[in-house]
Enzyme design. Structure first.
Site, PDB file in Angstrom:
ATOM      1  N   ASP A  15       0.850  -1.176   0.000  1.00  0.00           N
ATOM      2  CA  ASP A  15       0.000   0.000   0.000  1.00  0.00           C
ATOM      3  C   ASP A  15       0.897   1.240   0.000  1.00  0.00           C
ATOM      4  O   ASP A  15       2.087   1.163   0.318  1.00  0.00           O
ATOM      5  CB  ASP A  15      -0.889  -0.033   1.252  1.00  0.00           C
ATOM      6  N   ASP A  17      -0.385   5.182   0.748  1.00  0.00           N
ATOM      7  CA  ASP A  17      -0.725   6.151   1.783  1.00  0.00           C
ATOM      8  C   ASP A  17      -0.736   5.496   3.157  1.00  0.00           C
ATOM      9  O   ASP A  17      -1.491   4.559   3.401  1.00  0.00           O
ATOM     10  CB  ASP A  17      -2.109   6.761   1.511  1.00  0.00           C
ATOM     11  N   ASP A 210      -1.344  -0.501   6.109  1.00  0.00           N
ATOM     12  CA  ASP A 210      -1.566   0.152   7.403  1.00  0.00           C
ATOM     13  C   ASP A 210      -3.019   0.135   7.821  1.00  0.00           C
ATOM     14  O   ASP A 210      -3.349   0.631   8.890  1.00  0.00           O
ATOM     15  CB  ASP A 210      -1.111   1.621   7.317  1.00  0.00           C
TER      16      ASP A 210
END
Length: 335
Positions: A15, A17, A210
């Site tokens: 990922d 961001d 995250d």
């Protein structure tokens, strides 16, 4: 041969961001971790739910930040959304685009026509744009109510930034849902499609992210192991309360976890910590003997929380109180 987490995988599906960067700022150690993986023959495919930029722009931004990124290494939810539309619509079908020009370009590349209002629209595709306003959302509502196919690039309610979480595409999608009662097809994570497309010929992917409800749920949907990093949206409280489909295989403070032994990253007993359930509360005691005492405390807590269905916590001792405070699960005495 090094027996660390990286050695067990042949591609990283990372990922962006909150995992590699937050807004314009690189997450500390992320560039070194990705470059180190590449030096050992494990490439990174950059998989993002953010549909606001083209793959070329994403790759250029990553390269500016120091990551080894080419256009072909990037997979965006705008690409997946456009592919979903093309599979269900005839060539030349009219698509109302709620999003940026990057999303519109992906739709055109699939042989579909981009329109700016609801009249005659065969489909609506919705992706993140910081400029989305009432008028285009109103057009989307009219089109969806009239029976247009509706595809959302993703439904993340927030977008991590250097200023903290801000409204994401899911918040805008919810506006259309509220006004129509309809539900969109979803192209990005947690649907497995976007991650599977990033795998290519790899046989042992590792999903890194995250956020539990996109990255980790997506990994579980495709049956791949995952590494949850504590650098973005989801934190310790969410981990403890996570339903089975949201639980990661490994937990790391950041991407440096790639060079740690997998057994040390898995939720379970950790040196120096004891966790017991006391009624409806988890009690953490000990002093943490490992190299990452705070994250070790979280790994130990998760194992018992998931087994017992209990996620309220309290410390027994000063070291436990400090660890819980660092995890955002309690306040340090005197604060």
């Amino acid at each position: 041969m090094t027996d660390d987490l990286l050695s067990r995988h042949d591609v990283l599906l990372a990922d962006l961001d909150g995992t590699l960067y937050r807004g314009p700022e690189v997450v500390p150690g992320a560039v070194e971790a990705v470059r180190g993986a590449a030096d050992r023959g494990v490439p990174t495919v950059y998989v993002t739910n953010n549909a606001s930029r083209s793959p070329a722009d994403v790759a250029a931004h990553l390269a500016e930040l120091g990551f080894p990124a080419r256009v072909e290494d990037v997979r965006t939810s705008s690409q997946a959304a456009a592919a979903m539309l093309a599979e269900q619509l005839p060539p030349g079908a009219r698509v109302l685009v709620v999003g940026t020009s990057a999303l519109a370009d992906e739709v055109r590349a699939r042989g579909l026509a981009v329109v700016g209002d609801a009249e005659g629209a065969d489909a609506v595709v919705q992706g993140h744009s910081p400029d989305t306003g009432w008028r285009i959302l109103a057009e989307a509502v009219v089109a969806v109510r009239a029976g247009a196919l509706w595809v959302a690039s993703n439904v993340d309610p927030t977008l991590p930034t250097e200023r903290g979480p801000l409204p994401g595409n899911g918040s805008m999608v919810q506006v259309v849902r509220t006004a129509t009662g309809a539900r969109p097809q979803v192209a990005g994570k947690p649907a497995a499609r976007l991650l599977r497309e990033g795998c290519g010929d790899a046989q042992a992917p590792l999903v890194i992210g995250d956020r539990l409800d996109t990255d980790i749920e997506g990994a579980n949907a495709m049956g791949a192991p995952s590494l949850m990093v504590l650098t973005g949206v989801s934190g310790a409280a969410e981990l403890l309360a996570a339903a089975p489909e949201l639980r990661p295989t490994h937990i790391g403070a950041d991407l440096a976890a790639l060079t740690r032994p997998p057994d040390e990253l898995a939720p379970g007993p950790r040196p120096g910590w004891d966790v017991r359930a006391d009624g409806g509360t988890l009690v953490l005691s000990g002093d943490g003997d490992g190299p990452e005492p705070t994250v070790d405390a979280l790994r130990a807590l998760c194992a018992v929380a998931w087994e017992q269905g209990v996620h309220d916590v309290r410390p027994d001792g000063a070291a436990a109180a400090a660890a819980l405070a660092d995890l955002g699960l309690a306040e340090r005495p005197g604060r």
